[in-house]
Scaffold this motif. Structure first.
Motif, PDB file in Angstrom:
ATOM      1  N   TYR A  75       0.829  -1.211   0.000  1.00 47.25           N
ATOM      2  CA  TYR A  75       0.000   0.000   0.000  1.00 47.25           C
ATOM      3  C   TYR A  75       0.861   1.257   0.000  1.00 47.25           C
ATOM      4  O   TYR A  75       1.725   1.435   0.864  1.00 47.25           O
ATOM      5  CB  TYR A  75      -0.923   0.012   1.219  1.00 47.25           C
ATOM      6  N   VAL A  76       0.640   2.106  -0.976  1.00 47.44           N
ATOM      7  CA  VAL A  76       1.235   3.442  -1.030  1.00 47.44           C
ATOM      8  C   VAL A  76       0.176   4.377  -1.611  1.00 47.44           C
ATOM      9  O   VAL A  76      -0.420   4.066  -2.650  1.00 47.44           O
ATOM     10  CB  VAL A  76       2.508   3.489  -1.910  1.00 47.44           C
ATOM     11  N   TRP A  77      -0.082   5.469  -0.930  1.00 46.22           N
ATOM     12  CA  TRP A  77      -1.065   6.441  -1.439  1.00 46.22           C
ATOM     13  C   TRP A  77      -0.381   7.417  -2.394  1.00 46.22           C
ATOM     14  O   TRP A  77       0.723   7.864  -2.096  1.00 46.22           O
ATOM     15  CB  TRP A  77      -1.698   7.206  -0.280  1.00 46.22           C
ATOM     16  N   PRO A  78      -0.977   7.743  -3.542  1.00 49.18           N
ATOM     17  CA  PRO A  78      -2.313   7.347  -4.013  1.00 49.18           C
ATOM     18  C   PRO A  78      -2.315   5.950  -4.612  1.00 49.18           C
ATOM     19  O   PRO A  78      -1.305   5.502  -5.154  1.00 49.18           O
ATOM     20  CB  PRO A  78      -2.609   8.398  -5.072  1.00 49.18           C
ATOM     21  N   THR A  79      -3.452   5.282  -4.502  1.00 47.11           N
ATOM     22  CA  THR A  79      -3.557   3.913  -4.984  1.00 47.11           C
ATOM     23  C   THR A  79      -4.882   3.691  -5.699  1.00 47.11           C
ATOM     24  O   THR A  79      -5.873   4.374  -5.400  1.00 47.11           O
ATOM     25  CB  THR A  79      -3.435   2.924  -3.809  1.00 47.11           C
ATOM     26  N   ASN A  80      -4.881   2.770  -6.617  1.00 44.63           N
ATOM     27  CA  ASN A  80      -6.138   2.330  -7.219  1.00 44.63           C
ATOM     28  C   ASN A  80      -6.423   0.887  -6.831  1.00 44.63           C
ATOM     29  O   ASN A  80      -7.157   0.171  -7.507  1.00 44.63           O
ATOM     30  CB  ASN A  80      -6.125   2.481  -8.746  1.00 44.63           C
ATOM     31  N   GLY A  81      -5.821   0.461  -5.705  1.00 42.42           N
ATOM     32  CA  GLY A  81      -6.147  -0.816  -5.108  1.00 42.42           C
ATOM     33  C   GLY A  81      -5.339  -1.979  -5.631  1.00 42.42           C
ATOM     34  O   GLY A  81      -4.581  -1.859  -6.603  1.00 42.42           O
ATOM     35  N   PRO A  82      -5.501  -3.129  -4.990  1.00 46.04           N
ATOM     36  CA  PRO A  82      -4.754  -4.324  -5.416  1.00 46.04           C
ATOM     37  C   PRO A  82      -5.078  -4.749  -6.843  1.00 46.04           C
ATOM     38  O   PRO A  82      -4.249  -5.358  -7.504  1.00 46.04           O
ATOM     39  CB  PRO A  82      -5.218  -5.389  -4.412  1.00 46.04           C
ATOM     40  N   GLY A  83      -6.285  -4.428  -7.317  1.00 46.80           N
ATOM     41  CA  GLY A  83      -6.677  -4.824  -8.662  1.00 46.80           C
ATOM     42  C   GLY A  83      -6.215  -3.884  -9.742  1.00 46.80           C
ATOM     43  O   GLY A  83      -6.549  -4.081 -10.914  1.00 46.80           O
ATOM     44  N   ASP A  84      -5.475  -2.829  -9.347  1.00 47.44           N
ATOM     45  CA  ASP A  84      -4.992  -1.849 -10.324  1.00 47.44           C
ATOM     46  C   ASP A  84      -6.153  -1.331 -11.185  1.00 47.44           C
ATOM     47  O   ASP A  84      -6.081  -1.281 -12.419  1.00 47.44           O
ATOM     48  CB  ASP A  84      -3.910  -2.468 -11.207  1.00 47.44           C
ATOM     49  N   ILE A  85      -7.235  -0.960 -10.500  1.00 46.86           N
ATOM     50  CA  ILE A  85      -8.469  -0.559 -11.183  1.00 46.86           C
ATOM     51  C   ILE A  85      -8.231   0.692 -12.020  1.00 46.86           C
ATOM     52  O   ILE A  85      -7.712   1.690 -11.545  1.00 46.86           O
ATOM     53  CB  ILE A  85      -9.588  -0.292 -10.157  1.00 46.86           C
ATOM     54  N   GLY A  86      -8.603   0.625 -13.277  1.00 45.61           N
ATOM     55  CA  GLY A  86      -8.460   1.766 -14.166  1.00 45.61           C
ATOM     56  C   GLY A  86      -7.093   1.885 -14.806  1.00 45.61           C
ATOM     57  O   GLY A  86      -6.879   2.788 -15.618  1.00 45.61           O
ATOM     58  N   GLY A  87      -6.167   1.035 -14.428  1.00 42.46           N
ATOM     59  CA  GLY A  87      -4.831   1.080 -15.013  1.00 42.46           C
ATOM     60  C   GLY A  87      -3.948   2.143 -14.385  1.00 42.46           C
ATOM     61  O   GLY A  87      -4.301   2.790 -13.392  1.00 42.46           O
ATOM     62  N   ASN A  88      -2.769   2.320 -14.944  1.00 38.99           N
ATOM     63  CA  ASN A  88      -1.819   3.294 -14.416  1.00 38.99           C
ATOM     64  C   ASN A  88      -2.345   4.712 -14.580  1.00 38.99           C
ATOM     65  O   ASN A  88      -2.993   5.046 -15.571  1.00 38.99           O
ATOM     66  CB  ASN A  88      -0.469   3.168 -15.129  1.00 38.99           C
ATOM     67  N   PHE A  89      -2.061   5.555 -13.598  1.00 38.76           N
ATOM     68  CA  PHE A  89      -2.492   6.948 -13.631  1.00 38.76           C
ATOM     69  C   PHE A  89      -1.431   7.804 -12.961  1.00 38.76           C
ATOM     70  O   PHE A  89      -0.555   7.290 -12.256  1.00 38.76           O
ATOM     71  CB  PHE A  89      -3.833   7.132 -12.926  1.00 38.76           C
ATOM     72  N   GLN A  90      -1.532   9.092 -13.170  1.00 39.08           N
ATOM     73  CA  GLN A  90      -0.647  10.038 -12.506  1.00 39.08           C
ATOM     74  C   GLN A  90      -1.404  10.755 -11.400  1.00 39.08           C
ATOM     75  O   GLN A  90      -2.585  11.053 -11.542  1.00 39.08           O
ATOM     76  CB  GLN A  90      -0.126  11.072 -13.504  1.00 39.08           C
ATOM     77  N   GLN A  91      -0.708  11.039 -10.319  1.00 36.76           N
ATOM     78  CA  GLN A  91      -1.309  11.773  -9.215  1.00 36.76           C
ATOM     79  C   GLN A  91      -1.449  13.249  -9.578  1.00 36.76           C
ATOM     80  O   GLN A  91      -0.568  13.825 -10.214  1.00 36.76           O
ATOM     81  CB  GLN A  91      -0.461  11.637  -7.956  1.00 36.76           C
ATOM     82  N   MET A  92      -2.566  13.831  -9.183  1.00 30.54           N
ATOM     83  CA  MET A  92      -2.763  15.259  -9.416  1.00 30.54           C
ATOM     84  C   MET A  92      -1.924  16.058  -8.426  1.00 30.54           C
ATOM     85  O   MET A  92      -2.086  15.925  -7.208  1.00 30.54           O
ATOM     86  CB  MET A  92      -4.248  15.622  -9.269  1.00 30.54           C
ATOM     87  N   GLY A  93      -1.008  16.856  -8.922  1.00 31.89           N
ATOM     88  CA  GLY A  93      -0.154  17.660  -8.054  1.00 31.89           C
ATOM     89  C   GLY A  93      -0.837  18.936  -7.594  1.00 31.89           C
ATOM     90  O   GLY A  93      -1.909  19.304  -8.072  1.00 31.89           O
ATOM     91  N   TRP A  94      -0.179  19.612  -6.666  1.00 28.33           N
ATOM     92  CA  TRP A  94      -0.783  20.829  -6.102  1.00 28.33           C
ATOM     93  C   TRP A  94      -0.385  22.075  -6.891  1.00 28.33           C
ATOM     94  O   TRP A  94      -1.084  23.097  -6.821  1.00 28.33           O
ATOM     95  CB  TRP A  94      -0.342  21.000  -4.651  1.00 28.33           C
ATOM     96  N   PHE A  95       0.704  21.982  -7.635  1.00 27.17           N
ATOM     97  CA  PHE A  95       1.189  23.162  -8.348  1.00 27.17           C
ATOM     98  C   PHE A  95       0.423  23.323  -9.662  1.00 27.17           C
ATOM     99  O   PHE A  95      -0.140  22.381 -10.197  1.00 27.17           O
ATOM    100  CB  PHE A  95       2.691  23.032  -8.621  1.00 27.17           C
ATOM    101  N   GLY A  96       0.394  24.539 -10.178  1.00 24.91           N
ATOM    102  CA  GLY A  96      -0.309  24.780 -11.433  1.00 24.91           C
ATOM    103  C   GLY A  96      -1.737  25.222 -11.190  1.00 24.91           C
ATOM    104  O   GLY A  96      -1.994  26.111 -10.363  1.00 24.91           O
ATOM    105  N   LEU A  97      -2.694  24.591 -11.855  1.00 27.92           N
ATOM    106  CA  LEU A  97      -4.091  24.998 -11.757  1.00 27.92           C
ATOM    107  C   LEU A  97      -4.643  24.907 -10.332  1.00 27.92           C
ATOM    108  O   LEU A  97      -5.374  25.824  -9.916  1.00 27.92           O
ATOM    109  CB  LEU A  97      -4.949  24.165 -12.715  1.00 27.92           C
ATOM    110  N   PRO A  98      -4.361  23.848  -9.555  1.00 29.05           N
ATOM    111  CA  PRO A  98      -4.875  23.824  -8.184  1.00 29.05           C
ATOM    112  C   PRO A  98      -4.402  25.018  -7.351  1.00 29.05           C
ATOM    113  O   PRO A  98      -5.181  25.601  -6.587  1.00 29.05           O
ATOM    114  CB  PRO A  98      -4.343  22.498  -7.624  1.00 29.05           C
ATOM    115  N   LEU A  99      -3.132  25.375  -7.477  1.00 27.18           N
ATOM    116  CA  LEU A  99      -2.613  26.519  -6.734  1.00 27.18           C
ATOM    117  C   LEU A  99      -3.248  27.815  -7.223  1.00 27.18           C
ATOM    118  O   LEU A  99      -3.628  28.684  -6.412  1.00 27.18           O
ATOM    119  CB  LEU A  99      -1.102  26.595  -6.875  1.00 27.18           C
TER     120      LEU A  99
END
Length: 290
Positions: free
Chosen positions: A134-158
């Motif tokens: 387990y490491v956050w962020p995770t899509n679970g043991p089943g790798d649901i949805g496939g590989n993804f990138q974590q949404m960072g805080w810099f850019g539009l969120p900031l």
């Protein structure tokens, strides 16, 4: 019951609450059906949106006419204030449930199926989820949805954080202006607040499109994707509603509906807007930063 200024005003025919209830039912039924690819889900969703817009136009207009006609007295004003307080409290609990879901997933269920903690977590991991760390962020043991990138805080969120914080300041300036009886600055500060609010919504839509197209971060990306869109999506909906409410207040201000002594419609909208600001700070910290 000697007159409108002394009696507690009660509308003779309050049809708008039932119209709103019907609209909400159609809206959420259509939304749930759309998410599950059920027949007519999208059509029901937009029909519900149309009914809600119709209800808001009618109900806002009726309340404005009643207020300008002098139908409300101090007791009605107190009821409005208490109602708004309880409404915001219900919204606090609404978001608390979703923050709680995020906290539970990250602190308890995620580590547990990853074999971290007591209560047989290591056995569960060895038998059911062997090899899952387990490491956050995770899509679970089943790798649901496939590989993804974590949404960072810099850019539009900031940028959106700075926009909302600034809108809270402009909203406060508008409040000071109307309390001092300065109508033109009140309208201008309101315009600034509404503009910042809609820019926030636009940039959040841009963020979502980038997440789907370039990061493969979707609502199907396991617990991370679902909690990310659940929290930020509902907040974006609240920002949209708050900006629309402030826009209506601004139109009323242009029509000279408010005075230094009588402007609770704006105050209620301002309370709601500051609540939205505070929720976003929590989101920015616990969804984007931590």
């Amino acid at each position: 019951m000697s007159g409108a200024t002394t009696a507690y005003y009660v509308p003779h025919s309050a049809r708008w609450p039932i119209v709103g209830s019907i609209g909400l039912f159609i809206f959420f039924y259509g939304f749930a059906s759309w998410l599950n690819d059920a027949p007519l889900g999208r059509e029901m969703f937009f029909l519900g949106v149309g009914v809600m817009v119709f209800m808001m136009f009618g109900w806002f207009g009726q309340v404005a006419k009643e207020s300008e006609s002098g139908a409300y007295n101090s007791q009605v004003d107190s009821s409005f204030r208490l109602s708004m307080m309880w409404f915001i409290f219900s919204e606090v609990m609404f978001f608390a449930a979703f923050f709680g879901a995020l906290f539970y997933a990250r602190t308890f269920s995620g580590p547990w199926i990853g074999g971290i903690g007591g209560g047989g977590a290591d056995v569960t991991n060895a038998l059911l989820y062997q090899g899952y760390d387990y490491v956050w962020p995770t899509n679970g043991p089943g790798d649901i949805g496939g590989n993804f990138q974590q949404m960072g805080w810099f850019g539009l969120p900031l940028i959106n954080t700075l926009l909302l914080l600034t809108s809270g300041v402009t909203c406060t300036f508008a409040h000071h202006a109307i309390r001092a009886g300065h109508r033109k600055p009140f309208i201008l500060w309101l315009l600034a607040t509404v503009t910042l609010g809609f820019i926030f919504v636009f940039l959040q839509a841009e963020e979502y499109m980038h997440a789907y197209s370039a990061m493969n971060l979707t609502m199907n990306s396991g617990i991370y994707g679902s909690t990310f869109y659940l929290l930020t999506g509902f907040h974006g909906f609240h920002v949209t509603m708050g900006a629309i409410i402030l826009l209506v207040v601004m139109i009323r201000a242009i029509r000279n509906h408010f005075s230094a002594e009588n402007h609770f419609a704006f105050e209620a909208a301002a309370w709601y807007w500051h609540f939205v600001d505070v929720v976003w700070l929590g989101l920015f910290i616990f969804v984007y930063l931590v």
